[in-house]
Motif scaffolding. Structure first.
Motif, PDB file in Angstrom:
ATOM      1  N   ALA A 105       0.795  -1.197   0.046  1.00 23.01           N
ATOM      2  CA  ALA A 105       0.080  -0.044  -0.218  1.00 23.01           C
ATOM      3  C   ALA A 105       0.895   1.414   0.043  1.00 23.01           C
ATOM      4  O   ALA A 105       0.530   2.143  -0.585  1.00 23.01           O
ATOM      5  CB  ALA A 105      -0.955  -0.051   1.200  1.00 23.01           C
ATOM      6  N   LEU A 106       2.089   1.073   0.466  1.00 24.41           N
ATOM      7  CA  LEU A 106       2.823   2.311   0.406  1.00 24.41           C
ATOM      8  C   LEU A 106       3.187   2.969  -0.699  1.00 24.41           C
ATOM      9  O   LEU A 106       3.391   4.137  -1.071  1.00 24.41           O
ATOM     10  CB  LEU A 106       4.163   2.228   1.559  1.00 24.41           C
ATOM     11  CG  LEU A 106       5.079   3.532   1.574  1.00 24.41           C
ATOM     12  CD1 LEU A 106       4.321   4.461   2.274  1.00 24.41           C
ATOM     13  CD2 LEU A 106       6.420   2.935   2.636  1.00 24.41           C
ATOM     14  N   PHE A 159      -1.024  13.289   1.769  1.00 22.78           N
ATOM     15  CA  PHE A 159       0.148  13.156   2.722  1.00 22.78           C
ATOM     16  C   PHE A 159      -0.096  12.480   3.968  1.00 22.78           C
ATOM     17  O   PHE A 159       0.899  11.687   4.238  1.00 22.78           O
ATOM     18  CB  PHE A 159       0.556  14.667   2.925  1.00 22.78           C
ATOM     19  CG  PHE A 159       1.731  14.916   3.742  1.00 22.78           C
ATOM     20  CD1 PHE A 159       2.931  15.059   3.013  1.00 22.78           C
ATOM     21  CD2 PHE A 159       2.041  14.703   5.059  1.00 22.78           C
ATOM     22  CE1 PHE A 159       4.384  15.213   3.601  1.00 22.78           C
ATOM     23  CE2 PHE A 159       3.171  15.284   5.597  1.00 22.78           C
ATOM     24  CZ  PHE A 159       4.119  15.293   4.922  1.00 22.78           C
ATOM     25  N   GLN A 160      -0.904  12.735   4.612  1.00 21.29           N
ATOM     26  CA  GLN A 160      -1.203  12.024   5.903  1.00 21.29           C
ATOM     27  C   GLN A 160      -1.268  10.359   5.639  1.00 21.29           C
ATOM     28  O   GLN A 160      -0.824   9.751   6.436  1.00 21.29           O
ATOM     29  CB  GLN A 160      -2.409  12.314   6.543  1.00 21.29           C
ATOM     30  CG  GLN A 160      -2.671  11.940   8.040  1.00 21.29           C
ATOM     31  CD  GLN A 160      -1.529  12.163   8.932  1.00 21.29           C
ATOM     32  OE1 GLN A 160      -1.008  13.097   8.928  1.00 21.29           O
ATOM     33  NE2 GLN A 160      -1.120  11.277   9.830  1.00 21.29           N
ATOM     34  N   ALA A 161      -1.786  10.123   4.779  1.00 25.89           N
ATOM     35  CA  ALA A 161      -1.931   8.642   4.433  1.00 25.89           C
ATOM     36  C   ALA A 161      -0.547   7.915   4.149  1.00 25.89           C
ATOM     37  O   ALA A 161      -0.201   6.888   4.472  1.00 25.89           O
ATOM     38  CB  ALA A 161      -3.066   8.382   3.298  1.00 25.89           C
ATOM     39  N   ILE A 167       4.236   5.007   5.871  1.00 20.67           N
ATOM     40  CA  ILE A 167       5.625   5.098   6.110  1.00 20.67           C
ATOM     41  C   ILE A 167       5.808   4.549   7.675  1.00 20.67           C
ATOM     42  O   ILE A 167       6.680   3.677   7.850  1.00 20.67           O
ATOM     43  CB  ILE A 167       6.349   6.655   5.843  1.00 20.67           C
ATOM     44  CG1 ILE A 167       6.377   6.629   4.477  1.00 20.67           C
ATOM     45  CG2 ILE A 167       7.675   6.475   6.492  1.00 20.67           C
ATOM     46  CD1 ILE A 167       6.924   8.129   4.255  1.00 20.67           C
ATOM     47  N   GLU A 168       5.199   4.962   8.586  1.00 24.67           N
ATOM     48  CA  GLU A 168       5.216   4.782   9.911  1.00 24.67           C
ATOM     49  C   GLU A 168       4.892   3.120   9.988  1.00 24.67           C
ATOM     50  O   GLU A 168       5.606   2.516  10.853  1.00 24.67           O
ATOM     51  CB  GLU A 168       4.204   5.438  10.917  1.00 24.67           C
ATOM     52  CG  GLU A 168       4.827   6.847  11.090  1.00 24.67           C
ATOM     53  CD  GLU A 168       5.976   7.110  11.692  1.00 24.67           C
ATOM     54  OE1 GLU A 168       6.185   6.273  12.776  1.00 24.67           O
ATOM     55  OE2 GLU A 168       6.810   7.969  11.400  1.00 24.67           O
ATOM     56  N   ASP A 180      13.423  14.275  14.304  1.00 25.76           N
ATOM     57  CA  ASP A 180      12.138  13.691  14.624  1.00 25.76           C
ATOM     58  C   ASP A 180      12.388  12.194  15.040  1.00 25.76           C
ATOM     59  O   ASP A 180      12.051  11.894  16.172  1.00 25.76           O
ATOM     60  CB  ASP A 180      11.417  13.673  13.373  1.00 25.76           C
ATOM     61  CG  ASP A 180      10.507  14.972  13.289  1.00 25.76           C
ATOM     62  OD1 ASP A 180      10.781  16.040  14.133  1.00 25.76           O
ATOM     63  OD2 ASP A 180       9.876  15.220  12.388  1.00 25.76           O
ATOM     64  N   TYR A 181      13.259  11.397  14.244  1.00 28.07           N
ATOM     65  CA  TYR A 181      13.653  10.138  14.397  1.00 28.07           C
ATOM     66  C   TYR A 181      14.282   9.878  15.627  1.00 28.07           C
ATOM     67  O   TYR A 181      14.342   8.963  16.452  1.00 28.07           O
ATOM     68  CB  TYR A 181      14.467   9.520  13.329  1.00 28.07           C
ATOM     69  CG  TYR A 181      14.494   7.981  13.091  1.00 28.07           C
ATOM     70  CD1 TYR A 181      13.345   7.307  12.737  1.00 28.07           C
ATOM     71  CD2 TYR A 181      15.710   7.270  13.478  1.00 28.07           C
ATOM     72  CE1 TYR A 181      13.356   5.951  12.887  1.00 28.07           C
ATOM     73  CE2 TYR A 181      15.541   5.772  13.437  1.00 28.07           C
ATOM     74  CZ  TYR A 181      14.619   5.144  13.133  1.00 28.07           C
ATOM     75  OH  TYR A 181      14.332   3.808  12.988  1.00 28.07           O
TER      76      TYR A 181
END
Length: 193
Positions: free
Chosen positions: A41-42, A66-68, A73-74, A130-131
């Motif tokens: 799906a990504l 973008f949020q999807a 990714i997460e 962030d990581y």
């Protein structure tokens, strides 16, 4: 991240191309690993962002896609096994090394000639920060001093990208940025070796 920052700031034309980069530049490198982990799906989500990039006039038009992709990714990251301090460090180093290369490519002498490369670098550094923050508890547990030194070194490196659009002149020379990258790697050494 560069696309989001630029489009939300009203620099839509500057931000659009960055929506294509995950699909065009990154996806080919991770496609096999995603397929192995059944994360198909990504690819579709990243492809959607890339296809819609040229039609975006405001953040509202692309934020759901973008949020999807962000969630995709997460989810893909969460399917990796055995996340260790060493692997977290390697991700941070990969992101920041790419950021420094992008910065270097953006410059011709003391002039920025490729704004998108500067912006890509800024995005990579933001992702690294962030990581690092996401994995703080794990890293602090293993070596609090190394985590603190890593944060300082990463903040020092980030000074090269003070704004979403490049300044008139670089605030950090390329040689000093490579030195800052080396200091970051030294700070991460306790996790790596």
């Amino acid at each position: 991240m560069a696309a989001r920052e630029l489009i939300q700031a009203g620099d839509v034309a500057e931000g659009r191309p960055h929506l294509t980069h995950p699909w065009v530049e990154v996806y080919p490198m991770v496609k096999a690993g995603l397929a192995h982990r059944d994360q198909k799906a990504l690819g579709e989500q990243l492809h959607t962002l890339a296809e819609k990039a040229g039609q975006v006039d405001s953040w509202d038009e692309i934020s759901a896609d973008f949020q999807a992709a962000w969630v995709g990714i997460e989810q893909a990251v969460n399917t990796t096994e055995g996340l260790s301090a060493s692997s977290v460090s390697k991700v941070i180093l990969s992101l920041t090394k790419q950021a420094v290369l992008e910065y270097d490519e953006a410059l011709d002498g003391d002039q920025f000639v490729a704004e998108h490369e500067y912006q890509d670098g800024r995005g990579f550094v933001a992702a690294a920060r962030d990581y690092l923050a996401e994995h703080e508890a794990h890293l602090v547990k293993q070596n609090k001093e190394a985590w603190r030194d890593t944060g300082k070194a990463l903040n020092e490196l980030a000074k090269a990208w003070p704004t979403p659009v490049p300044p008139q002149k670089p605030v950090v020379s390329t040689s000093n940025l490579y030195a800052a990258q080396a200091r970051l790697e030294l700070a991460l050494a306790p996790y790596l070796y």
